[in-house]
Write an enzyme that holds these catalytic residues in place. Structure first.
Site, short mmCIF file in Angstrom:
data_model
loop_
_atom_site.label_atom_id
_atom_site.label_comp_id
_atom_site.label_asym_id
_atom_site.label_seq_id
_atom_site.Cartn_x
_atom_site.Cartn_y
_atom_site.Cartn_z
N ASP A 156 1.56 2.58 -8.86
CA ASP A 156 2.52 3.64 -9.17
C ASP A 156 3.81 3.52 -8.38
OD1 ASP A 156 1.85 4.45 -6.62
OD2 ASP A 156 0.67 6.17 -7.27
N ASP B 289 -4.35 -0.82 -9.54
CA ASP B 289 -4.76 0.32 -8.73
C ASP B 289 -5.45 1.30 -9.69
OD1 ASP B 289 -4.78 2.13 -6.45
OD2 ASP B 289 -3.29 3.27 -7.57
N ASP C 110 1.51 2.19 -3.29
CA ASP C 110 1.19 0.79 -3.59
C ASP C 110 2.35 -0.15 -3.26
OD1 ASP C 110 -1.34 1.48 -4.73
OD2 ASP C 110 -0.29 2.15 -6.51
#
Length: 816
Positions: free
Chosen positions: A681, A484, A685
């Site tokens: 994180d 991400d 996510d």
């Protein structure tokens, strides 16, 4: 469902652990059990509505093993209390349904009625062991270090009595043979010496064999008792009943080498758990708190949420909390692996067990007891070490069958040599004992848990927490790692990446004037400029006016200043002039361009972007060198995402992805036959982390219980992904090496011991050396992982701070 980590004492072999697992699985309400012989602990998942921990502890006791209660950091114990929980505290914990509850360790029992299995049973004082535990094995409640010393003492006792036995009956070497003193009968002297050399030293194996058979398994101790016991009892019968040759010297010498091998193996096993012992001993025993307007010193276990804690230079921080007054720098390396001290100011979070370096500050305690980051980390590492990789499950079953095979092959060897081939009884019996003793199920049983113990411990010392052994194994198979973008590959906040001053103006002047306008603003772009301009002589701005959607206007040093985007310049008819090409270049690269003008004249450009982390490019390159593709997933538009992708060298760019679509993107990659890791994180996510074959939660130092991730990276450093994969691969290599060795050893050992290569034969003594050596090789090979140089991983000695090098405390109920 809840899980609990319990100490299981006196585990002599891996198959002994299998016996405890077998019995605990039979308890109603227990859903999952994993017992680790190396760490001497069990992780039990249970339904708290059906069973209480006291019942599980009793079941361990009934298996013949001392149960030291729940493993927890030392600071969770009340100061001055006995090391083992008493009845009222245990009952309190049970009645409150909170074995991990900090307050349950301080208060009297409750009258709440409990209908769960075993809730009505009083465990009594844990210091009082049942009759079986009074005199068995190494002694009740011994920790691994004490077991090592006990095994060492038994070895020297056996050796001391075996030396004269060897000279009285030197196994065919008549040149060194001596006669019994005072004209005593040789067989009686050998009987006395052999009894002293065998009966006491062999006792742990007798007890371990009894426990194993009682729990429905046959382990290495069964083979030791069979081999040594057969030789000793045959010799006793020969001395007092039917006459003939004795076997005393062979039986005693056999036990000496078995004890030597197990002593060395136990020392290696004790070294494997060094990391978890260091974690358990991190938190300070005392804390200074403000109560009634006065500063007092209390036990760390007596710090409550909401207490104001006073920290001075050099102090260890006792519990987690938020700074309310003062500033300092804090060394968090012992928990996160981050070597640089972290600045702390009011509003910042501090983590228990870290070390204050310079200033004095006060903070409000938020997470105490078992809720602290340290307690959560310890629990996570313990559960990972006790979990079993798929290969270990197969090895455990193979070790069980190996014991049965050794017994059957040993009996078959006797039948063939004595009755079929007509060899002497002593010859056939010697080969039978050799077969019994050469089999080494321990090497199979230790092959994977030793490697996992060392690997997960080394990871914990580097801020990499594996939640289970399966994740460690799966991390070696990854084809693609998806990052991400925000907060993982980038800093997660805007930063000034470039300043382009106009002709005749320097960079410092541009930043100083821009900072004067932005002082007091909490806009992310303004904060980025202020951070970059820190230390510059920013003047005072007057008549500040916000211009919606374009920027701001202010008076600085009596002159009108405009700060904003290109539309603001156009609206004020300010020519960008020679900086036009730079403005277009920066915007084309995905930067946010802030224009600065004074008195209708352009002074410079400030480019702002979400800056890549310093190690992002190195992380991507390292993964690609290891054959792993790198993908980036982001909600940014395609242009911005591709710009970052090109800058970092990313293989796959997934742009314009909403948070709800991240999991489906991971699934798409998996549908192509790829093993996918996801780095995020752990918040928005979470679905993608769960969908991935291995989920990495990054920057989660104070939230190590993220359920969606398989591996927790406590620093916000993407290079730890490389470290996790490297450590996983190295650990798996050790597991495979150990398994190949253990299987290969036993395949070769059985035919040699059974006399297949006659007249080349192995003596029981050589077999004992080989068996003990096989276990030692497995243990030492696993420990060598600590010295292996791996990218992103510091060796345990290098990474462990001085504060963690103190001797490990003695295991006890609710504390280590």
């Amino acid at each position: 469902m809840k899980s609990i980590n319990l100490q299981v004492g006196e585990l002599l072999s891996p198959l002994g652990a299998s016996g405890v697992e077998k019995q605990l699985r039979r308890l109603g309400g227990v859903t999952e059990v994993s017992v680790n012989q190396v760490s001497g602990s069990a992780t039990v998942t249970y339904d708290e509505a059906k069973i209480v921990p006291a019942t599980i502890e009793k079941a361990i006791e009934r298996c013949g093993h001392h149960c030291g209660g729940e493993l927890a950091p030392l600071h969770l114990c009340e100061s001055g209390s006995p090391p083992l929980r008493d009845t009222t505290v245990a009952n309190k914990a049970e009645s409150q349904h909170s074995e991990h509850d900090h307050s349950a360790m301080r208060h009297e029992g409750s009258s709440v009625k409990d209908t769960r299995v075993g809730a009505s049973e009083h465990p009594g004082n844990a210091m009082q062991m049942d009759d079986m535990s009074h005199e068995m094995g190494h002694g009740a409640g011994m920790d691994m270090q004490e077991m090592v010393r006990d095994m060492r003492n038994r070895f020297f006792i056996a050796l001391g009595f075996t030396v004269p036995i060897f000279f009285l009956s030197p196994m065919g070497m008549d040149s060194i043979k001596i006669s019994p003193p005072f004209g005593l009968r040789l067989d009686l002297v050998l009987f006395v010496l052999a009894s002293a050399a065998i009966l006491y030293p062999v006792w742990p194996f007798v007890v371990a064999a009894y426990r194993a058979l009682k729990n429905g398994v046959a382990n290495m101790a069964v083979l030791v008792v069979l081999s040594v016991g057969t030789g000793y009892l045959f010799s006793v019968g020969s001395t007092f009943i039917y006459g003939g040759e004795q076997f005393y010297e062979a039986a005693a010498l056999l036990l000496v080498f078995i004890l030597l091998g197990h002593w060395l193996e136990m020392r290696a096993r004790a070294g494997a758990s060094a990391a978890i012992r260091a974690l358990l001993d991190l938190a300070p025993p005392k804390a200074n708190v403000i109560r009634g307007g006065q500063e007092i010193e209390v036990s760390t276990a007596e710090v409550f949420a909401g207490d104001v804690v006073v920290i001075r230079p050099g102090n260890k921080i006792p519990v987690d909390g938020n700074v309310t007054d003062g500033r300092s720098t804090v060394d968090e390396s012992m928990l996160t692996g981050e070597s640089m001290p972290v600045d702390k100011k009011p509003g910042d979070t501090v983590i228990g067990a870290t070390i204050n370096k310079s200033g004095t500050f006060r903070y409000t305690a938020t997470n105490v007891g078992a809720d602290t980051a340290l307690a959560q980390i310890v629990k996570l590492v313990q559960e990972a070490q006790n979990s079993k990789a798929p290969a270990q499950l197969l090895a455990d079953r193979a070790a069980q069958w190996l014991v049965l095979a050794a017994v059957l092959i040993g009996l078959l060897t006797f039948v063939v040599w004595f009755w079929w081939l007509g060899k002497p009884l002593l010859f056939a019996l010697t080969l039978t004992i050799t077969v019994f003793v050469i089999a080494c199920p321990d090497a199979l049983g230790l092959a994977t848990p030793m490697a996992i113990m060392v690997g997960t411990g080394l990871g914990a010392m580097n801020g990499i927490l594996f939640k289970n052994a399966g994740a460690l194994e799966e991390a070696t198979k990854l084809d693609v790692v998806v990052f991400d973008k925000t907060g993982t590959l980038t800093m997660g906040q805007p930063e000034v990446v470039e300043v382009v001053p106009a002709k005749g103006v320097n960079e410092r002047e541009v930043l100083s004037i821009a900072a004067s306008v932005e002082v007091g603003s909490d806009h992310p772009l303004a904060q980025a400029i202020l951070r970059r301009a820190a230390g510059s002589d920013a003047g005072k701005a007057e008549s500040f006016t916000n211009i919606e959607g374009m920027g701001a206007q202010a008076i600085v040093a009596g002159k009108t200043v405009f700060l904003g985007n290109r539309r603001l310049m156009d609206a004020q008819t300010i020519e960008v002039g020679e900086l036009t090409s730079d403005s277009e270049r920066l915007q084309g690269a995905g930067r946010t361009v802030v224009h600065l003008a004074r008195d209708n004249k352009i002074l410079g450009l400030i480019a702002i972007a979400d800056k890549p982390r310093p190690t992002a490019a190195a992380t991507i390159q390292a993964l690609q060198e290891r054959g792993v593709q790198v993908a980036m997933i982001t909600g940014d538009n395609q242009g911005t995402a591709e710009r970052i992708g090109r800058e970092l060298g990313i293989d796959i760019v997934l742009a314009d992805v909403l948070p709800s679509q991240k999991a489906s993107k991971v699934k798409e990659l998996q549908s192509q036959g790829k093993k996918v890791g996801m780095v995020g994180d752990g918040v928005n996510d979470a679905p993608a982390l769960t969908q991935a074959d291995v989920g990495f939660a990054i920057g989660a130092g104070t939230d190590v219980a993220i359920e969606s991730a398989d591996i927790v990276l406590m620093k916000s450093d993407p290079y730890d992904v490389v470290g996790a994969i490297e450590l996983s691969r190295a650990t798996l290599r050790k597991m495979h090496q150990n398994l190949y060795w253990a299987v290969g050893y036993n395949v070769v050992a059985f035919p040699l011991a059974a006399g297949v290569l006659y007249p080349f034969l192995l003596s029981p003594t050589i077999a004992a050396i080989a068996m003990s050596g096989s276990s030692a090789v497995v243990a030492i090979n696993a420990l060598m992982l600590k010295r292996t140089k791996l990218a992103g991983i510091r060796s345990q000695n290098a990474s462990a701070p001085a504060s963690t090098q103190s001797p490990a405390p003695k295991p006890a109920r609710a504390a280590l």
